[in-house]
Write a protein that holds these residues in place. Structure first.
Motif, short mmCIF file in Angstrom:
data_model
loop_
_atom_site.label_atom_id
_atom_site.label_comp_id
_atom_site.label_asym_id
_atom_site.label_seq_id
_atom_site.Cartn_x
_atom_site.Cartn_y
_atom_site.Cartn_z
N THR A 30 0.83 -1.21 0.00
CA THR A 30 0.00 0.00 0.00
C THR A 30 0.87 1.26 0.00
N LEU A 31 1.90 1.28 0.84
CA LEU A 31 2.80 2.43 0.88
C LEU A 31 3.50 2.64 -0.46
N MET A 32 3.87 1.53 -1.10
CA MET A 32 4.55 1.62 -2.40
C MET A 32 3.62 2.22 -3.45
N VAL A 33 2.36 1.79 -3.42
CA VAL A 33 1.37 2.33 -4.36
C VAL A 33 1.20 3.83 -4.13
N MET A 34 1.07 4.23 -2.86
CA MET A 34 0.90 5.64 -2.53
C MET A 34 2.12 6.46 -2.93
N GLN A 35 3.31 5.92 -2.67
CA GLN A 35 4.54 6.65 -3.01
C GLN A 35 4.68 6.81 -4.52
N ASN A 36 4.51 5.70 -5.26
CA ASN A 36 4.64 5.76 -6.72
C ASN A 36 3.63 6.72 -7.33
N SER A 37 2.40 6.63 -6.86
CA SER A 37 1.35 7.51 -7.40
C SER A 37 1.66 8.97 -7.10
N SER A 38 2.12 9.26 -5.89
CA SER A 38 2.44 10.63 -5.51
C SER A 38 3.58 11.19 -6.35
N VAL A 39 4.60 10.35 -6.59
CA VAL A 39 5.74 10.80 -7.39
C VAL A 39 5.31 11.14 -8.82
N VAL A 40 4.46 10.29 -9.40
CA VAL A 40 4.00 10.55 -10.77
C VAL A 40 3.20 11.85 -10.83
N LEU A 41 2.26 12.01 -9.92
CA LEU A 41 1.41 13.21 -9.93
C LEU A 41 2.21 14.47 -9.64
N LEU A 42 3.09 14.40 -8.65
CA LEU A 42 3.89 15.57 -8.29
C LEU A 42 4.90 15.88 -9.39
N GLY A 43 5.45 14.83 -10.01
CA GLY A 43 6.38 15.04 -11.12
C GLY A 43 5.73 15.77 -12.28
N ARG A 44 4.48 15.40 -12.57
CA ARG A 44 3.75 16.08 -13.65
C ARG A 44 3.44 17.51 -13.26
N ALA A 45 3.07 17.70 -11.99
CA ALA A 45 2.72 19.04 -11.53
C ALA A 45 3.92 19.99 -11.58
N THR A 46 5.11 19.49 -11.27
CA THR A 46 6.30 20.35 -11.28
C THR A 46 6.71 20.75 -12.69
N GLN A 47 6.27 19.98 -13.70
CA GLN A 47 6.66 20.27 -15.08
C GLN A 47 5.58 21.01 -15.86
N ALA A 48 4.34 20.95 -15.37
CA ALA A 48 3.21 21.54 -16.10
C ALA A 48 3.30 23.06 -16.11
N GLY A 49 3.18 23.65 -17.30
CA GLY A 49 3.15 25.10 -17.45
C GLY A 49 4.44 25.81 -17.13
N VAL A 50 5.56 25.10 -17.07
CA VAL A 50 6.85 25.72 -16.77
C VAL A 50 7.64 25.88 -18.05
N ASP A 51 8.21 27.07 -18.26
CA ASP A 51 9.03 27.30 -19.45
C ASP A 51 10.26 26.39 -19.43
N PRO A 52 10.69 25.91 -20.60
CA PRO A 52 11.86 25.02 -20.65
C PRO A 52 13.09 25.60 -19.96
N GLU A 53 13.26 26.95 -20.04
CA GLU A 53 14.43 27.58 -19.42
C GLU A 53 14.36 27.54 -17.89
N ASP A 54 13.14 27.41 -17.34
CA ASP A 54 12.96 27.45 -15.89
C ASP A 54 12.85 26.06 -15.27
N LYS A 55 12.89 25.01 -16.09
CA LYS A 55 12.75 23.66 -15.55
C LYS A 55 14.03 23.21 -14.87
N PHE A 56 13.87 22.37 -13.86
CA PHE A 56 15.04 21.85 -13.15
C PHE A 56 15.74 20.77 -13.98
N ASN A 57 17.01 20.56 -13.67
CA ASN A 57 17.79 19.52 -14.35
C ASN A 57 17.48 18.17 -13.70
N VAL A 58 17.08 17.20 -14.51
CA VAL A 58 16.71 15.89 -13.98
C VAL A 58 17.90 15.22 -13.31
N LYS A 59 19.10 15.40 -13.86
CA LYS A 59 20.29 14.80 -13.26
C LYS A 59 20.55 15.37 -11.86
#
Length: 379
Positions: A30-59
């Motif tokens: 259950t914790l793994m499902v919650m963690q994976n789901s949160s990472v996916v949703l939060l990852g999308r939220a951090t990238q949505a509507g952000v200019d390419p120049e302002d995005k963080f480096n994945v590395k």
């Protein structure tokens, strides 16, 4: 006469038969499902509507995540040492100062003591080097597969890692699965592929692909992922020879994680140095530089903590459950994250998602309740 050193071999564990999940394993799932789901949703939220120049480096994100996970492992190693030396009961050896400053003050010595044991028996740590090398190989070969396969083909083929992991578990761990569980794993892979395909079907096709190279690369990625995961599971569940001929004991899960991180860093550094030497001089000139934490926001730091916590959770699942359970959790997380993405991020719901989600949930239930499912089918 005691032997002068420890014998290095892959720790042995007792053959096991796959069984229904225990309450603790269900909690980890259950914790793994919650963690994976949160990472996916939060990852999308951090990238949505952000200019390419302002995005963080994945590395940078990955590096910070690994550093956080390593720090957490050192903390847990120290706490384990303190609990062993000063059990939480009144009596001899009781830690006199249980305040936060007292524990923090005692942690460095405790961590140093545990790491000294690892340094004193380096051969015992070598068993962790193969999965570290395999994980590095997998991460790099995946890019080859992605570059040479259309997204739908890649997603369908890569889901074979679920069955591959089960096969490797049978080979290395003598694990046994019922026929219905094998069918459930295959169906789970199909369900995950359907859900992911529903999201990626609108993406453009990859140009200048080599289908043969792509298929070989994705097969190698699945194999390396399976062998690395199951090998590490065998190591953390096994019993290692004691240093200098001492009694055999189980090495701490968190020590094993530090050893894995160490070898991963060594292999990745060597690979990065080799890649830099092979790079043409003109490719390394005039590359725009940005601050180390460029594009990081409060949400990004939360993402780092979630990913680091996920790494620790994966280690616990491998230790107390197995790699196949981890695959089941990932499959359910795909359904959960996509459902919330449809609800809050406006992702379009397609028939592929509904069909794939139903297959995933039925497959997970069938795998964990294969005896009950078998009797229901026989009725």
């Amino acid at each position: 006469m005691k032997p002068s050193g420890s014998h290095t071999q892959l720790p042995q564990i007792t053959p096991v038969t796959a069984s229904p999940f225990t309450p603790f394993q269900l909690m980890l799932l259950t914790l793994m499902v919650m963690q994976n789901s949160s990472v996916v949703l939060l990852g999308r939220a951090t990238q949505a509507g952000v200019d390419p120049e302002d995005k963080f480096n994945v590395k940078t994100l990955v590096a910070l995540t690994e550093a956080t996970k390593l720090a957490a492992c050192f903390f847990l190693i120290g706490m384990e040492n303190l609990v062993e030396r000063f059990p939480p009961v009144r009596g001899a050896g009781y830690l006199p100062d249980l305040s936060v400053p007292g524990i923090i003050g005692a942690l460095p010595a405790a961590i140093f003591e545990e790491i000294s044991k690892v340094v004193a028996s380096p051969k015992n740590s070598l068993v962790v080097s193969p999965p570290a090398a395999l994980y590095l190989f997998q991460n790099n070969i995946l890019y080859v597969a992605l570059a040479n396969l259309p997204a739908p083909v890649f997603q369908v083929c890569y889901q074979s890692k679920l069955v591959t992991t089960a096969i490797v578990s049978v080979i290395l761990l003598n694990r046994q699965y019922a026929k219905l569980q094998w069918i459930a794993l295959v169906c789970l892979g199909v369900g995950v592929a359907l859900v992911v395909l529903g999201e990626s079907s609108s993406e453009g096709e990859v140009k200048d692909i080599n289908l043969s190279v792509g298929l070989i690369a994705v097969a190698l990625a699945s194999l390396s992922s399976a062998f690395a995961g199951v090998w590490f599971e065998k190591v953390v569940k096994g019993v290692s020879a004691g240093a200098n001929g001492g009694p055999a004991k189980t090495t701490s899960l968190w020590v094993r994680n530090v050893e894995l991180a160490f070898f991963s860093l060594v292999f990745a550094s060597a690979y990065g140095a080799w890649e830099s030497m092979m790079k043409a001089p003109e490719e390394a000139i005039d590359a725009p530089t940005k601050p180390f934490l460029h594009g990081f926001t409060f949400t990004t730091y939360i993402l780092v903590l979630l990913q680091a916590g996920g790494g620790l959770l994966v280690a616990a699942i491998v230790k107390y459950a197995d790699n196949v359970v981890k695959g089941l959790a990932t499959g359910v997380a795909v359904v959960v994250s996509t459902t919330f993405s449809c609800m809050f991020l406006g992702t379009e719901v397609k028939m592929q998602f509904l069909l794939g989600g139903m297959i995933i949930l039925v497959s997970v239930w069938t795998f964990s309740n294969h005896t009950k499912a078998s009797s229901m089918l026989n009725c």
